[in-house]
Write a protein that holds these residues in place. Sequence first.
Motif, short mmCIF file in Angstrom:
data_model
loop_
_atom_site.label_atom_id
_atom_site.label_comp_id
_atom_site.label_asym_id
_atom_site.label_seq_id
_atom_site.Cartn_x
_atom_site.Cartn_y
_atom_site.Cartn_z
N THR A 39 10.15 -5.69 27.67
CA THR A 39 10.03 -4.46 26.88
C THR A 39 10.60 -4.61 25.55
OG1 THR A 39 12.49 -4.08 27.56
CG2 THR A 39 10.78 -3.52 29.25
N PHE A 40 10.37 -3.14 24.85
CA PHE A 40 10.81 -3.23 23.38
C PHE A 40 12.10 -3.28 23.32
CE2 PHE A 40 11.74 -1.01 19.71
CZ PHE A 40 10.79 -1.63 18.72
N VAL A 41 12.94 -2.94 23.93
CA VAL A 41 14.47 -3.06 23.73
C VAL A 41 14.80 -4.66 24.10
CG1 VAL A 41 16.68 -2.24 24.82
CG2 VAL A 41 14.91 -0.76 24.41
N GLY A 42 14.36 -5.08 25.31
CA GLY A 42 14.67 -6.56 25.58
C GLY A 42 14.34 -7.44 24.63
N LYS A 43 13.01 -7.33 23.82
CA LYS A 43 12.66 -8.09 23.02
C LYS A 43 13.52 -7.91 21.62
CE LYS A 43 7.84 -8.88 24.15
NZ LYS A 43 8.36 -10.15 24.83
N GLU A 44 13.78 -6.75 21.34
CA GLU A 44 14.84 -6.47 20.27
C GLU A 44 16.29 -6.99 20.40
OE1 GLU A 44 16.87 -2.57 17.67
OE2 GLU A 44 15.05 -2.34 19.37
N ALA A 45 16.75 -7.08 21.32
CA ALA A 45 17.98 -7.96 21.63
C ALA A 45 17.75 -9.37 21.57
CB ALA A 45 18.45 -7.53 22.81
N LEU A 46 16.50 -9.71 22.29
CA LEU A 46 16.59 -11.16 22.08
C LEU A 46 16.06 -11.67 20.67
CD1 LEU A 46 15.83 -13.51 24.16
CD2 LEU A 46 13.33 -13.02 23.98
N TYR A 47 15.28 -11.11 19.77
CA TYR A 47 15.35 -11.40 18.42
C TYR A 47 16.70 -11.33 17.46
CZ TYR A 47 10.43 -11.97 19.31
OH TYR A 47 9.24 -12.68 20.01
N ILE A 48 17.41 -10.49 17.92
CA ILE A 48 18.83 -10.33 17.26
C ILE A 48 19.46 -11.49 17.36
CG2 ILE A 48 20.85 -9.04 17.14
CD1 ILE A 48 19.17 -6.43 17.12
N ALA A 49 19.50 -11.69 18.66
CA ALA A 49 20.41 -13.08 19.40
C ALA A 49 19.78 -14.28 18.41
CB ALA A 49 20.12 -13.25 20.75
N PHE A 50 18.34 -14.30 18.52
CA PHE A 50 17.66 -15.46 17.81
C PHE A 50 18.24 -15.66 16.54
CE2 PHE A 50 14.07 -16.81 15.28
CZ PHE A 50 13.89 -18.19 15.77
N LEU A 98 8.65 -17.06 18.04
CA LEU A 98 7.93 -16.26 16.82
C LEU A 98 6.46 -16.38 16.85
CD1 LEU A 98 9.68 -18.23 13.95
CD2 LEU A 98 10.08 -15.85 14.60
N SER A 99 6.03 -17.42 17.91
CA SER A 99 4.60 -17.00 18.06
C SER A 99 4.21 -15.66 19.10
CB SER A 99 4.01 -18.29 18.92
OG SER A 99 4.44 -18.22 20.25
N SER A 100 5.23 -15.38 20.03
CA SER A 100 5.09 -14.23 20.90
C SER A 100 5.32 -13.03 19.75
CB SER A 100 6.32 -14.43 21.76
OG SER A 100 6.53 -13.21 22.48
N LEU A 101 6.25 -13.12 18.96
CA LEU A 101 6.32 -12.09 18.01
C LEU A 101 5.23 -11.79 17.18
CD1 LEU A 101 8.33 -9.89 16.71
CD2 LEU A 101 8.90 -11.74 14.93
N LEU A 102 4.58 -12.80 16.89
CA LEU A 102 3.18 -12.58 16.01
C LEU A 102 2.06 -12.11 16.67
CD1 LEU A 102 1.77 -13.14 13.33
CD2 LEU A 102 1.09 -15.53 14.32
N PHE A 103 1.95 -12.36 18.13
CA PHE A 103 0.89 -11.92 18.88
C PHE A 103 1.37 -10.23 19.31
CE2 PHE A 103 0.21 -16.40 20.73
CZ PHE A 103 -0.85 -16.39 19.81
N ALA A 104 2.25 -10.08 19.54
CA ALA A 104 2.72 -8.56 19.65
C ALA A 104 2.68 -7.74 18.58
CB ALA A 104 4.44 -8.68 20.15
N ILE A 105 2.88 -8.28 17.16
CA ILE A 105 2.71 -7.47 15.93
C ILE A 105 1.23 -7.50 15.83
CG2 ILE A 105 2.73 -7.76 13.42
CD1 ILE A 105 5.34 -9.02 13.91
N CYS A 106 0.14 -8.25 16.32
CA CYS A 106 -1.08 -8.41 15.96
C CYS A 106 -1.74 -7.17 17.17
CB CYS A 106 -1.79 -9.65 16.03
SG CYS A 106 -1.39 -10.74 14.60
#
Length: 149
Positions: A39-50, A98-106
């Motif tokens: 989810t959006f919230v889960g991915k945000e928490a995941l990328y902050i931890a990253f 980062l590839s997951s983030l890139l796909f989501a941004i695209c």
Amino acid sequence: MKSKLPPHDWAILATVCLAFGGVGAAFIMCVLIGFGVHTFVGKEALYIAFGLQTLNLAVIRVRERQLRLDGAPAPSIKMRRVHLIFAWIWRGGAVCLLSSLLFAICGVSFGSLLVRIPCTAGAILTPLGWLGALASFHRRRQAALTVQD
């Protein structure tokens, strides 16, 4: 050793606490509260931890360089291998995230397998690689402190 090492490295301790807090927050948001990783919230928490893990690894890299320049004992071949394995595990997880983030941004939806599989792999690999790098740095620093005494 050229210079005397302090018993505690405050920069490492501060960034380790931040990184553990980020991982804990991601776990709380994704698992305990139930948002989920995809989810959006889960991915945000995941990328902050990253990001906090990346900050900690950058500080570890600087401190390792300082240990090397100060004449700390070289790690054994086995320890170098362990460090290298965990570094590549973290790098693989970073590429997946980062590839997951890139796909989501695209514009690929969060539910697509093109986003979900790399995100899941990265969510597993980055903390694993980070903990291994942290453990190998701690062992190297303890060896330097022992030689210093």
